[in-house]
Design a protein around this motif. Structure first.
Motif, mmCIF file in Angstrom:
data_model
loop_
_atom_site.group_PDB
_atom_site.id
_atom_site.type_symbol
_atom_site.label_atom_id
_atom_site.label_comp_id
_atom_site.label_asym_id
_atom_site.label_seq_id
_atom_site.Cartn_x
_atom_site.Cartn_y
_atom_site.Cartn_z
ATOM 1 N N ASP A 52 0.816 -1.216 0.000
ATOM 2 C CA ASP A 52 0.000 0.000 0.000
ATOM 3 C C ASP A 52 0.851 1.267 0.000
ATOM 4 O O ASP A 52 0.443 2.293 -0.551
ATOM 5 C CB ASP A 52 -0.929 0.001 1.220
ATOM 6 C CG ASP A 52 -2.088 -0.970 1.063
ATOM 7 O OD1 ASP A 52 -2.768 -0.917 0.028
ATOM 8 O OD2 ASP A 52 -2.307 -1.788 1.976
ATOM 9 N N HIS A 81 1.481 -8.432 -4.711
ATOM 10 C CA HIS A 81 1.283 -7.662 -3.488
ATOM 11 C C HIS A 81 1.169 -8.617 -2.300
ATOM 12 O O HIS A 81 0.841 -9.798 -2.457
ATOM 13 C CB HIS A 81 0.026 -6.808 -3.599
ATOM 14 C CG HIS A 81 -1.237 -7.607 -3.797
ATOM 15 N ND1 HIS A 81 -1.893 -8.237 -2.760
ATOM 16 C CD2 HIS A 81 -1.952 -7.891 -4.914
ATOM 17 C CE1 HIS A 81 -2.959 -8.872 -3.216
ATOM 18 N NE2 HIS A 81 -3.012 -8.681 -4.533
ATOM 19 N N PHE A 85 -2.776 -6.316 1.443
ATOM 20 C CA PHE A 85 -2.973 -5.219 0.496
ATOM 21 C C PHE A 85 -4.445 -4.797 0.505
ATOM 22 O O PHE A 85 -5.352 -5.631 0.430
ATOM 23 C CB PHE A 85 -2.563 -5.696 -0.891
ATOM 24 C CG PHE A 85 -2.384 -4.616 -1.911
ATOM 25 C CD1 PHE A 85 -1.493 -3.582 -1.708
ATOM 26 C CD2 PHE A 85 -3.073 -4.661 -3.114
ATOM 27 C CE1 PHE A 85 -1.304 -2.595 -2.659
ATOM 28 C CE2 PHE A 85 -2.886 -3.696 -4.077
ATOM 29 C CZ PHE A 85 -2.002 -2.647 -3.845
ATOM 30 N N ASP A 87 -8.232 -3.266 -0.266
ATOM 31 C CA ASP A 87 -9.178 -3.307 -1.379
ATOM 32 C C ASP A 87 -9.194 -1.981 -2.128
ATOM 33 O O ASP A 87 -9.364 -1.944 -3.354
ATOM 34 C CB ASP A 87 -10.581 -3.629 -0.859
ATOM 35 C CG ASP A 87 -10.717 -5.066 -0.391
ATOM 36 O OD1 ASP A 87 -9.904 -5.914 -0.832
ATOM 37 O OD2 ASP A 87 -11.625 -5.344 0.409
ATOM 38 N N SER A 89 -6.687 0.020 -2.651
ATOM 39 C CA SER A 89 -5.527 0.045 -3.548
ATOM 40 C C SER A 89 -5.772 -0.821 -4.779
ATOM 41 O O SER A 89 -5.388 -0.454 -5.897
ATOM 42 C CB SER A 89 -4.280 -0.435 -2.804
ATOM 43 O OG SER A 89 -3.895 0.480 -1.802
ATOM 44 N N LYS A 90 -6.418 -1.945 -4.587
ATOM 45 C CA LYS A 90 -6.723 -2.834 -5.711
ATOM 46 C C LYS A 90 -7.639 -2.145 -6.716
ATOM 47 O O LYS A 90 -7.430 -2.228 -7.938
ATOM 48 C CB LYS A 90 -7.376 -4.122 -5.203
ATOM 49 C CG LYS A 90 -6.474 -5.006 -4.367
ATOM 50 C CD LYS A 90 -7.237 -6.206 -3.815
ATOM 51 C CE LYS A 90 -6.354 -7.041 -2.888
ATOM 52 N NZ LYS A 90 -7.100 -8.175 -2.279
ATOM 53 N N LYS A 94 -6.802 -1.310 -10.662
ATOM 54 C CA LYS A 94 -7.656 -1.861 -11.714
ATOM 55 C C LYS A 94 -8.312 -0.763 -12.549
ATOM 56 O O LYS A 94 -8.683 -0.998 -13.706
ATOM 57 C CB LYS A 94 -8.731 -2.759 -11.096
ATOM 58 C CG LYS A 94 -8.209 -4.056 -10.488
ATOM 59 C CD LYS A 94 -7.699 -5.018 -11.554
ATOM 60 C CE LYS A 94 -8.818 -5.652 -12.325
ATOM 61 N NZ LYS A 94 -8.326 -6.691 -13.288
ATOM 62 N N LEU A 107 -3.713 -8.745 -10.539
ATOM 63 C CA LEU A 107 -3.210 -8.628 -9.174
ATOM 64 C C LEU A 107 -2.962 -10.007 -8.594
ATOM 65 O O LEU A 107 -3.829 -10.887 -8.667
ATOM 66 C CB LEU A 107 -4.202 -7.856 -8.312
ATOM 67 C CG LEU A 107 -4.501 -6.427 -8.796
ATOM 68 C CD1 LEU A 107 -5.561 -5.772 -7.923
ATOM 69 C CD2 LEU A 107 -3.237 -5.590 -8.827
ATOM 70 N N ASP A 109 -1.823 -12.145 -5.287
ATOM 71 C CA ASP A 109 -1.658 -12.158 -3.835
ATOM 72 C C ASP A 109 -0.520 -13.098 -3.470
ATOM 73 O O ASP A 109 -0.613 -14.309 -3.663
ATOM 74 C CB ASP A 109 -2.961 -12.616 -3.182
ATOM 75 C CG ASP A 109 -2.941 -12.470 -1.664
ATOM 76 O OD1 ASP A 109 -1.842 -12.325 -1.082
ATOM 77 O OD2 ASP A 109 -4.028 -12.515 -1.060
#
Length: 325
Positions: A52, A81, A85, A87, A89-90, A94, A107, A109
């Motif tokens: 993050d 990530h 990490f 949500d 930031s995701k 995206k 992404l 994980d």
């Protein structure tokens, strides 16, 4: 006599015509090949990693890539990530898919992988994720790796198409030449910075390098002064080659004249010539901002970084997080 002279002139004219004709054909096919190589559709896989804390620099980096890519290039990003990490930031990462055509964000994980690896100083755990690339993507033979502190000013196909046979990595030569000696390596004149690389995943898989990386980290964790970069340069130095200076040029310098001095920092002073460094500065395609523009406006290329930050959808947030402007 007249006929003989005429015949000689005719032969000369014919030969001249033939040469022009052949040169025209060669030129046509040369230009056609150039056109085909530059404008053909191509998928370029690009790996990155972040947490993050590095979200906005990474978004700026991707923005620079998308703003400058060839319209026939399709960039497929694989962004690794840690498990925690956010949500938010995701969603922001995206969102780049909707903003730019030819952009695909995947992404990945990595959970708690490498959580026990040496991470003192400014390096965080995601830096180690690049060591897992060859096993994570068994269907890919090659890819580009870019840290989030990069700016890209041209299409990446020239970098992606570089010769990689028999190599693991190609990277920009680093001036941290003392570290290999601590591991008994004295002939490494091509120690690279691993923030910008072309990676031969197939060659790494063939030699089972991920397992060797993990074993090395376990045995030498407290000696990894440059973290994942130490691992790569110690275990892979016989299959590492330099990148041309336009790829991965480091923002140490404000002028081409100053950039020439970088050669003095390298083990082999002729690894990059002064002309190489001058050319790299004047024609940089991938810039590695090891001096952080979002923290200090006085570093070289800071103004350029902030111009790309303005092109993002999160400029106001970036200014709030990094209040240097």
């Amino acid at each position: 006599m007249i006929n003989a002279i005429f015949d000689r002139k005719s032969k000369k004219n014919f030969l001249a015509f033939l040469m022009v004709f052949l040169l025209g054909i060669l030129s046509f096919f040369g230009l056609k090949h150039y056109y085909y190589e530059y404008y053909k559709k191509i998928n370029i896989p690009i790996a990155m990693a972040l947490d993050d804390g590095y979200l906005y620099p990474t978004i700026v980096s991707i923005t620079s890539m998308m703003e400058n890519k060839n319209r026939n290039s399709y960039y497929k990003f694989y962004i690794m990530h840690p498990g925690e990490f956010s949500d938010e930031s995701k969603v922001k990462l995206k969102s780049l898919e909707n903003k730019y055509s030819g952009c695909n964000i995947n992404l990945i994980d990595m959970s708690d992988k490498y959580k026990n690896a040496y991470d003192k100083g400014h390096i965080t755990t995601p830096a180690y994720y690049r060591l897992s690339l060859s096993d994570l993507f068994p269907d890919l033979d090659k890819r580009i790796w870019l840290d989030g502190d990069t700016l890209v000013f041209k299409d990446l196909r020239a970098m992606y198409n570089l010769y990689m046979t028999g190599l693991y990595y190609r990277g920009f030569l680093d001036n941290s030449c003392k570290f290999p000696e601590k591991f008994g390596i004295y002939d490494n004149d091509h120690y690279i910075c691993d923030g910008v690389m072309v990676v031969n995943l197939k060659e790494l898989r063939n030699d089972n390098m991920v397992e060797k990386f993990n074993d090395f980290i376990e045995k030498n964790n407290d000696r990894l002064e440059q973290h994942d970069q130490t691992v790569i340069n110690i275990l892979c130095y016989k299959k590492i080659q330099k990148l041309p200076t336009v790829f991965g040029f480091i923002n140490y310098y404000s002028t081409a004249k100053e950039a020439k001095n970088y050669t003095e920092c390298l083990i082999a002073k002729d690894s990059y010539s002064k002309e190489d460094m001058e050319y790299g500065f004047n024609n940089v395609e991938v810039l590695h901002c090891v001096r952080k523009p979002w923290k200090d406006l006085e570093v070289p290329f800071a103004e350029v970084w902030w111009e790309y930050a303005k092109k993002t959808d999160y400029f106001e947030e970036i200014k709030t997080k990094y209040p240097v402007i």
